[in-house]
Design an enzyme around this catalytic site. Structure first.
Site, mmCIF file in Angstrom:
data_model
loop_
_atom_site.group_PDB
_atom_site.id
_atom_site.type_symbol
_atom_site.label_atom_id
_atom_site.label_comp_id
_atom_site.label_asym_id
_atom_site.label_seq_id
_atom_site.Cartn_x
_atom_site.Cartn_y
_atom_site.Cartn_z
ATOM 1 N N CYS A 64 -8.306 -11.158 21.556
ATOM 2 C CA CYS A 64 -7.734 -10.583 20.607
ATOM 3 C C CYS A 64 -6.794 -9.538 20.998
ATOM 4 C CB CYS A 64 -8.831 -9.617 19.802
ATOM 5 S SG CYS A 64 -9.905 -8.372 20.660
ATOM 6 N N CYS B 133 -1.497 6.393 6.234
ATOM 7 C CA CYS B 133 -2.788 5.481 7.050
ATOM 8 C C CYS B 133 -2.214 4.698 8.302
ATOM 9 C CB CYS B 133 -3.418 4.542 6.012
ATOM 10 S SG CYS B 133 -4.601 3.563 6.903
ATOM 11 N N GLN C 33 -16.269 -11.973 13.519
ATOM 12 C CA GLN C 33 -15.014 -11.953 13.282
ATOM 13 C C GLN C 33 -15.047 -11.212 11.825
ATOM 14 O OE1 GLN C 33 -12.250 -12.797 14.830
ATOM 15 N NE2 GLN C 33 -13.260 -13.465 16.774
ATOM 16 N N CYS D 25 -8.512 0.662 -0.058
ATOM 17 C CA CYS D 25 -7.792 -0.185 1.141
ATOM 18 C C CYS D 25 -7.588 -1.540 0.811
ATOM 19 C CB CYS D 25 -8.808 0.065 2.357
ATOM 20 S SG CYS D 25 -7.915 -1.126 3.767
ATOM 21 N N CYS E 218 0.821 -1.226 0.166
ATOM 22 C CA CYS E 218 -0.136 -0.011 -0.125
ATOM 23 C C CYS E 218 0.806 1.266 0.080
ATOM 24 C CB CYS E 218 -0.985 -0.020 1.163
ATOM 25 S SG CYS E 218 -1.865 1.396 1.159
ATOM 26 N N TYR F 251 -20.305 -13.212 26.891
ATOM 27 C CA TYR F 251 -20.060 -12.255 25.731
ATOM 28 C C TYR F 251 -20.474 -12.820 24.593
ATOM 29 C CZ TYR F 251 -16.871 -10.419 29.384
ATOM 30 O OH TYR F 251 -16.332 -10.174 30.670
#
Length: 470
Positions: free
Chosen positions: A421, A83, A291, A180, A75, A320
């Site tokens: 995560c 970014c 996800q 992106c 990128c 959760y």
């Protein structure tokens, strides 16, 4: 000791990787310097961006001695001042996974006192293409290869001029990225960044990789960092508190929704997508957690089920629980002689989970904050003792109430699958559970967020009565 200041350019050699996409240099004449856009072992010129009494932060603006793992970032916006979404585009995919594994090991050693080898596994579709190995004289000249086009949920911030882009690192500045590269192709095809979004604060795009359904969530207005809504330049005054019009969504979207606070209002189409995982379809609201990597839900469910090893008649608790992915898989395994209870605070997620679990009457969803439900003064009596527990909490990790619940022997928990995560909060929580006599059994890590520093882990903990050596 050298008196560092923001804007200063210094030469440093990085040593270790650090959580958050940084590499650490430790100059003899100054504090530790956390450097982005570098790799361990590189000598770089680094421009200081922040200086405190304990450390400095910097961007590598010139590479004097490159690591053999360095590749050309695919990128053009993955550079200092560009970014902030991707941390490791300048590293080959195998090196990215090694860096993430090193971070997990660091956090386990520092916060849980465990010295454990960790391997970060690729998810389906995330392998290095062509089996090429990084390194060699041309390593910095070739593209990184795979690890692109996976992200099925992207939120674009909108500038005052209506351009939709992504934010710079640790900044509110919006970068016009055009395309992106880690966004799923079905998101890119909508052309969100190629049009203007007047009177809009953000545009979020979701795609269900299995069904191909796409939803667009538009947040009207603009907002300052403090969260106060501001009127875009030139926007007319609206009398009587009426809602300003929302720009029409892209014609290729199946659904367009308007966000107001925590609520979503469908303007076109329905408010949910049909996601495919664990051998069936799941209704997942546009605002409900799912996800973002197309292969993650399947793999994580498979690992959780293998580690918990549910048996017919078991009682299981899904904290959760979101849309009910783990609860539904557990419900099928424990059968009508068992019980599965999900706990979830978000109203929309509770509706999704109850819809998804309706074929298993022995599975139910308890609406409420997990801490309140499990806390000593909460509704503990509403939950039967559960032998199996799974939790997939936000990045902040487990609450004290969850730790206390698992530490109380009379609750019956014997096996706990912790989906995380964030390596730091996971390691912290594992350390707390070790203090309650639990033992770390399995630990698997997955590269669910290629090109970024994020990683998904499943840790399996065993209660004192069932513990085996880690």
């Amino acid at each position: 000791m050298m008196d560092y200041r923001a804007g200063q350019v210094i030469e440093v050699t990085t040593r270790d990787v650090a959580h958050g996409g940084w590499c650490v240099a430790r100059p003899e004449d100054g504090p530790a310097v956390f450097v982005r856009h570098a790799l361990p072992g590189e000598t770089v010129l680094a421009r200081l961006t922040e200086v405190t009494s304990r450390l400095a932060r910097a961007d590598a603006v010139e590479i004097l001695k490159a690591s053999p793992d360095r590749v050309q970032a695919p990128c053009p916006h993955a550079h200092p001042g560009g970014c902030g979404g991707c941390d490791w585009q300048h590293a080959a995919l195998p090196a990215q996974r090694s860096l993430k594994a090193a971070v997990i090991r660091q956090q386990l050693k520092r916060l849980a006192g465990l010295d454990r080898e960790v391997t970060v596994e690729a998810l389906p579709g995330g392998e290095e293409p062509g089996g090429e190995e990084p390194g060699g004289e041309e390593a910095g000249a070739r593209p990184a290869g795979g690890g692109l086009g996976w992200r099925t949920r992207v939120q674009f911030a909108v500038r005052r001029d209506g351009v939709a882009g992504l934010r710079a690192h640790r900044s509110h500045d919006v970068i016009d990225v055009g395309q992106c590269l880690i966004a799923h192709p079905a998101i890119t095809d909508l052309g969100v960044t190629g049009r203007r979004w007047p009177g809009t604060s953000s545009v979020e795009i979701l795609v269900a990789a299995g069904s191909g359904e796409r939803a667009v969530v538009i947040t009207p207005g603009g907002s300052r960092p403090g969260g106060r809504t501001q009127k875009p330049p030139g926007a007319p005054h609206v009398r009587g508190g009426s809602t300003p019009p929302v720009p029409p969504g892209p014609p290729g979207a199946d659904s367009v929704l308007r966000r107001a606070g925590h609520s979503l209002t469908p303007l076109r189409g329905r408010s949910y997508l049909s996601q495919r995982a664990a051998g069936r379809d799941w209704r997942v609201g546009a605002g409900t957690f799912w996800q973002v990597h197309p292969g993650a839900a399947d793999v994580l469910t498979e690992v959780v089920m293998a580690e918990l090893a549910p048996e017919p008649g078991d009682v299981a608790l899904d904290l959760y629980c979101g849309a009910g992915l783990f609860a539904g898989s557990l419900a099928r395994a424990v059968g009508p002689g068992g019980t599965v209870i999900g706990v979830e605070a978000d109203n929309a997620a509770v509706r999704d989970a109850r819809h998804n679990l309706r074929e298993w009457p022995w599975a139910r969803v308890h609406k409420g904050d997990v801490a309140a439900v499990l806390g000593r003064g909460g509704q503990l009596g509403a939950l039967p003792p559960a032998r199996l527990v799974v939790a997939d909490p936000p990045r902040a990790g487990l609450t004290r109430e969850v730790i206390d619940y698992l530490g109380a022997a009379d609750n019956g928990a014997a096996r706990f699958a912790y989906v995380s995560c964030d390596p730091a909060t996971m390691a912290r929580d594992i350390g707390l559970l070790l203090g309650h006599g639990w033992t770390l059994g399995g630990l698997r890590a997955f590269d669910a967020f290629p090109m970024t520093h994020h990683v998904e882990c499943v840790a399996t903990l065993l209660a004192p009565a069932t513990a085996r050596p880690a």
